[in-house]
Enzyme design. Structure first.
Site, PDB file in Angstrom:
ATOM      1  N   ASP A  30       0.820  -1.203   0.000  1.00 34.78           N
ATOM      2  CA  ASP A  30       0.000   0.000   0.000  1.00 34.78           C
ATOM      3  C   ASP A  30       0.862   1.265   0.000  1.00 34.78           C
ATOM      4  O   ASP A  30       2.067   1.224   0.332  1.00 34.78           O
ATOM      5  CB  ASP A  30      -0.927   0.006   1.226  1.00 34.78           C
ATOM      6  CG  ASP A  30      -2.266   0.656   0.940  1.00 34.78           C
ATOM      7  OD1 ASP A  30      -2.358   1.425  -0.030  1.00 34.78           O
ATOM      8  OD2 ASP A  30      -3.227   0.405   1.698  1.00 34.78           O
ATOM      9  N   ASP A  89     -10.602   2.341  -3.238  1.00 34.71           N
ATOM     10  CA  ASP A  89     -11.103   2.015  -1.906  1.00 34.71           C
ATOM     11  C   ASP A  89     -12.624   2.047  -1.867  1.00 34.71           C
ATOM     12  O   ASP A  89     -13.234   1.612  -0.889  1.00 34.71           O
ATOM     13  CB  ASP A  89     -10.553   3.004  -0.878  1.00 34.71           C
ATOM     14  CG  ASP A  89      -9.146   2.650  -0.434  1.00 34.71           C
ATOM     15  OD1 ASP A  89      -8.679   1.542  -0.749  1.00 34.71           O
ATOM     16  OD2 ASP A  89      -8.505   3.491   0.230  1.00 34.71           O
TER      17      ASP A  89
END
Length: 724
Positions: A468, A537
């Site tokens: 990430d 997301d």
């Protein structure tokens, strides 16, 4: 006698000059359907002779009149247009002239390799243009290599990866933009005269707002299966720039368009030492004469075969713990989730954020980032215990990391403040309570590599890592670079690639998800090292239809991680049907599912795995776009045209809405196909009236099937299988 001697010498020099400036035979870079052809002009500069549909006879290219000015417009010496390459020489001369010296071409299997050598006649400054032409995929990959042998460093001012010219009356640019959890809004507009830029200055999260990818329709807007389209994408995880300079040139040519993709030179006048190569990122592009759909299919096949790490291999399905626990978990909770993953039928259990930090435990996003030691309070027996518990259940184990980042509240921040990008005499500019490590520094590169290496050394059975990156770059000052701060943005990305390359060399079978707070790194620079990417997301399935559809213009559906979550108020079936159009995963409380919902999810997983080869490597046909419609549809077919999967979605429909029939594409008209609806909530009551029936490919593509979904946010997945 002396006069005669001087006359002879003058004639020889004149003849030599003419010989050196003699036009070369065309340099032909070609795929099955496209040719990019170069020659030289009277000044011995490289000139684009042709770019378009390949001619049957190579000698026909000599009949084309080349453009008068060079293909590579250079700073200080070329026409007054946007420069593709520029340099400040060691003697402070700000000009560049590149002349042709030689070229070479070879073919190995499906790929034609071409190199064109250029040199400044007054300086030991060299540029090599590299091309890979992928014959079957109809894709060209292009990049440049810059080096010099001047006595002192030079400063590179412009460094485009490619230099393409098109000639037409009008150009229609399609590109995508957005923000976190709001990615992939499509915009198509006519290019006005002048210069148009699409760029990023974000440093780490390169594609957070704009994509380094585009489609350009020539003369008139193209549709899915008709029209001339140039589709391109830049393989770079840092700041990028796509320049389009539309020049009114002449009545016969119309508008000459210069396309210059490459690294953004914003705050990046790059200092290059002697005998050191600067290699620009690859620009990957395809020219379709059959619309945007064919352009996408070309890029997808290139990506599966060459652009994605182990692109042909199927990816793992997984259950992520994030929405089930967030930061609040312990061994007991995770062990229960492992059993749920086993019961569900996924391949991987992924442990997300919150598993590390002791002095500063990672109980929220404000502390612990950078301290990659397992939290002994949450997990007293460490990761090996969880990995063993997973093995007992025949489940593989994966883990989340964000190794480029650090919280100020961390041991790493306290021990190594010199490893962090931040400005002296300025307040720390935090994003998500974190700062960025200085990956230009070899010591930091070693640290980031060790984050992954230490985890895998301690736990060799970990099979999956989610990488990430949750903020873009501010505080842009490197203590390591000192007086070369303009190298920061570029050297950061190069440092990241060095780490990823080391990981790949040591752990070739590790599955890596390329994530950046969603779609912040949706590009092929990182996908060279990773297996898949996280598109957003935002997992609301209604919005994911738009997001995943948008990404499909440049990326195969099978590498777009799509998870079933609690986002959205749609039925579980709708969520499953959307997620299984990408790389299916789950991030949901399985223990709260009813028996019927669990059975539906298990069945969807089995269906997905049976279709994964098609989803991963097949050819996409976008049938109905969700933009300005109340429905959406696309299908993916395998190469032999024996199997296919069709996805159908109603969006926000209204009473009285009427829909056109579904006209299939990509099938063999001479084959017959049996149609089967999948993921049924009631096996005895399919939505699809033609369920189980057989039709010819010819019928399905010409007559079509009547639209059958009724009501908002309804969905259907149809499997097609050729029958004898």
């Amino acid at each position: 006698m002396k006069k005669i001697y001087l006359l002879i010498i003058s004639c020889l020099l004149l003849c030599l000059g003419k010989a050196q400036n003699k036009k070369i035979n065309p340099i032909i870079i070609s795929t099955q359907s496209t040719a990019l052809v170069y020659t030289t002009n009277a000044q011995n500069q490289l000139t684009q002779l042709y770019f378009g549909e390949a001619l049957k006879s190579s000698t026909d290219y000599t009949l084309i009149n080349p453009n008068a000015f060079p293909t590579i417009i250079t700073q200080g010496t070329g026409p007054v247009h946007e420069p593709a390459l520029g340099v400040l020489h060691a003697d402070n001369n700000p000009s560049l002239d590149l002349q042709y010296t030689s070229h070479s071409t070879k073919t190995e299997g499906n790929i034609q390799f071409t190199e064109i050598q250029l040199k400044d006649p007054q300086y030991p400054f060299f540029v090599t243009l590299h091309f890979k032409a992928y014959k079957n995929e109809n894709v060209i990959e292009q990049w440049s290599e810059i080096r010099h042998q001047e006595k002192k460093p030079v400063v590179l001012k412009h460094f485009s990866s490619a230099f393409l010219q098109l000639s037409a009356q009008n150009y229609y640019l399609t590109h995508f933009f957005g923000d976190h959890a709001n990615e992939m809004h499509m915009q198509e507009s006519i290019l006005p005269e002048g210069i148009h830029h699409i760029e990023s200055k974000l440093g780490a999260r390169a594609t957070n707002f704009d994509m380094p990818s585009f489609m350009l329709s020539i003369d008139q807007p193209a549709n899915e299966e008709d029209g001339k389209v140039l589709a391109g994408t830049l393989a770079w995880s840092g700041n990028f720039n796509l320049d389009f300079e539309n020049i009114r040139y002449s009545e016969d040519i119309g508008h000459l368009l210069q396309i210059l993709p490459g690294i953004n030179n914003y705050a990046s006048d790059y200092t290059l030492n002697p005998d050191t190569s600067f290699i620009t990122p690859s620009f990957i592009y395809t020219y379709s004469y059959s619309g945007k759909g064919q352009a996408s299919r070309n890029l997808h096949q290139w990506a599966v075969n060459y652009g994605i790490y182990k692109g042909k291999e199927n990816k793992s399905t997984l259950l992520n713990n994030w929405e089930a626990t967030f930061f609040d978990f312990d061994e007991q909770k995770l062990t229960a989730l492992l059993s749920e993953a086993q019961n569900l039928g996924v391949n991987i259990f992924l442990l997300d954020d919150g598993w590390f930090g002791n002095k500063y435990p990672r109980n929220d996003d404000k502390a612990g980032l950078g301290d990659w030691e397992v939290n002994r309070k949450k997990l007293p027996h460490g990761l090996p215990n969880l990995v063993d518990e997973a093995k007992k259940r025949n489940i593989k184990f994966g883990i989340w990391v964000e190794p480029e980042m650090v919280n100020p509240k961390s041991e790493l921040y306290e021990k190594h403040p010199e490893w962090i990008l931040k400005l002296a005499n300025r307040p720390e500019n935090l994003r998500r309570s974190q700062l960025i490590l200085d990956l230009t520094n070899p010591k930091v590169q070693e640290h980031v590599f060790k984050v992954v290496d230490n985890i895998l050394q301690e736990n060799p059975d970990i099979n999956y890592i989610k990488w990430d990156c949750n903020r873009y770059m501010t505080n842009s000052f490197s203590p390591y670079l000192k007086d070369k701060q303009n190298n920061l943005y570029i050297d950061y990305t190069l440092g990241l690639y060095k780490v990823l390359q080391r990981i790949r060399e040591k752990y070739p079978n590790l599955e890596l998800m390329w994530c950046s707070g969603g779609g912040g790194r949706a590009e092929y620079g990182g996908l060279k090292y990773t297996n898949e990417f996280w598109p957003s997301d935002n997992t609301d399935p209604l919005q994911r239809i738009f997001i995943q559809y948008g990404y499909s213009y440049f990326f195969p559906m099978g590498i777009q991680c799509a998870h079933v979550t609690s986002w959205g108020n749609q039925s579980l079936k709708f969520k499953l049907d959307v997620a299984m159009s990408g790389k299916l995963g789950f991030d949901i409380r399985v223990n709260e599912m009813t028996p019927q919902e669990l059975k539906l999810s298990q069945n969807a997983l089995k269906n997905y795995k049976s279709l994964q080869d098609i989803i991963n490597t097949g050819e996409i046909y976008r049938l109905i776009a969700p933009y300005n419609n109340n429905c959406a549809a696309w299908m993916i077919t395998d190469k032999p045209k024996n199997r296919a999967v069709l996805y159908l979605y109603n969006l926000h429909t209204q009473h009285g809405d009427r829909f056109s029939p579904i006209y299939f594409r990509g099938l063999d008209p001479d084959k017959k196909y049996k149609l089967k609806e999948l993921n049924l909530e009631d096996e005895n009551n399919p939505q699809f009236p033609q369920n189980g029936k057989i039709f010819s490919g010819d019928f399905l593509m010409k007559a079509g099937i009547k639209w059958f979904l009724n009501g908002s946010q309804k969905s259907s997945v149809i499997e097609l299988e050729a029958v004898s």
